[in-house]
Design an enzyme around this catalytic site. Structure first.
Site, PDB file in Angstrom:
ATOM      1  N   GLU A 112      57.966  66.591 -22.863  1.00  0.00           N
ATOM      2  CA  GLU A 112      59.426  66.744 -22.929  1.00  0.00           C
ATOM      3  C   GLU A 112      60.082  66.206 -21.657  1.00  0.00           C
ATOM      4  O   GLU A 112      61.137  65.577 -21.716  1.00  0.00           O
ATOM      5  CB  GLU A 112      59.814  68.211 -23.160  1.00  0.00           C
ATOM      6  CG  GLU A 112      59.304  68.812 -24.469  1.00  0.00           C
ATOM      7  CD  GLU A 112      59.716  68.039 -25.715  1.00  0.00           C
ATOM      8  OE1 GLU A 112      60.751  67.345 -25.682  1.00  0.00           O
ATOM      9  OE2 GLU A 112      58.994  68.115 -26.729  1.00  0.00           O
ATOM     10  N   HIS A 150      60.712  62.556 -21.694  1.00  0.00           N
ATOM     11  CA  HIS A 150      61.907  62.124 -22.431  1.00  0.00           C
ATOM     12  C   HIS A 150      63.107  61.999 -21.491  1.00  0.00           C
ATOM     13  O   HIS A 150      63.983  61.159 -21.706  1.00  0.00           O
ATOM     14  CB  HIS A 150      62.261  63.133 -23.534  1.00  0.00           C
ATOM     15  CG  HIS A 150      61.467  62.965 -24.801  1.00  0.00           C
ATOM     16  ND1 HIS A 150      61.529  61.826 -25.562  1.00  0.00           N
ATOM     17  CD2 HIS A 150      60.625  63.807 -25.449  1.00  0.00           C
ATOM     18  CE1 HIS A 150      60.749  61.975 -26.637  1.00  0.00           C
ATOM     19  NE2 HIS A 150      60.179  63.164 -26.577  1.00  0.00           N
TER      20      HIS A 150
HETATM   21 NI    NI Z   1      58.916  63.874 -28.088  1.00  0.00          NI
END
Ligand code: NI
Length: 187
Positions: free
Chosen positions: A149, A152
């Site tokens: 995450e 990202h």
């Molecule tokens: Ni993802």
């Protein structure tokens, strides 16, 4: 009533950008976004997390949960569960010199999975929607989710982290191949 948000897929420029920090003095303004992200990810079934750039918001914010049981495609086993919650302006500290391989999938890379090497043990520091600061330690799958995450927020998708593209493929096909080799079941 929260909304189901559209998802940015691999190739969209917003997924390649470094996201901007959330203004901690304006947390109330992002509460509806967090509610919509939570509603969106719950609408997609057994998903683990979602980062703001995946819903076209270039902000350093993601939500995630840890299920009680790990999906066999990620290696199976029992976990210490965490409910879906927000992670704002996170920082990661690496606590081990060991990386472990594991399969990952992503809502922005639909249908595909592949093996990625991640730090086995990390700490991470972040804010919640009320402006409270938290520090957590994470190992194994939990550490993997945070690194996925967090990537990202820096414009990186899991395929860019893969060392061996041989493991990259369609979820149903890769799972079947793993089943056939008895490396997983129930994929
Ligand atoms: Ni993802």
């Amino acid at each position: 009533m929260p909304n189901i948000l559209p998802i940015a897929k691999m190739g969209h420029p917003i997924l390649k950008q470094k996201a901007e920090p959330v203004d901690l003095n304006k947390l109330d303004q992002i509460r509806p976004l967090v509610e919509d992200m939570t509603y969106t990810v719950h609408s997609m079934g057994e998903r683990i997390g979602l980062a703001a750039p995946q819903v076209f918001q270039s902000l350093r914010l993601f939500i995630f949960r840890i299920p009680e049981k790990l999906h066999p495609r990620y290696g199976g086993g029992l976990l210490t569960p965490l409910p879906m919650h927000e992670v704002i302006n996170p920082e990661i500290e690496v606590l081990s010199d060991v990386k472990i391989d594991g399969y990952e999938a992503c809502i922005s890379v639909p249908g595909l999975m592949g093996e990625v090497s991640r730090w086995e043990h990390i700490a991470y520091h972040y804010y919640d929607l009320n402006g409270n600061k938290h520090s957590m330690e994470a190992k194994g799958f939990h550490a993997r989710v945070i690194q996925h995450e967090f990537d990202h927020l820096d414009g990186i998708l899991f395929p860019q982290r893969m060392n061996n593209l041989d493991s990259f493929g369609y979820e149903d096909v890769v799972c079947q191949a793993l089943n056939d080799k008895q490396l997983a079941n129930l994929c």
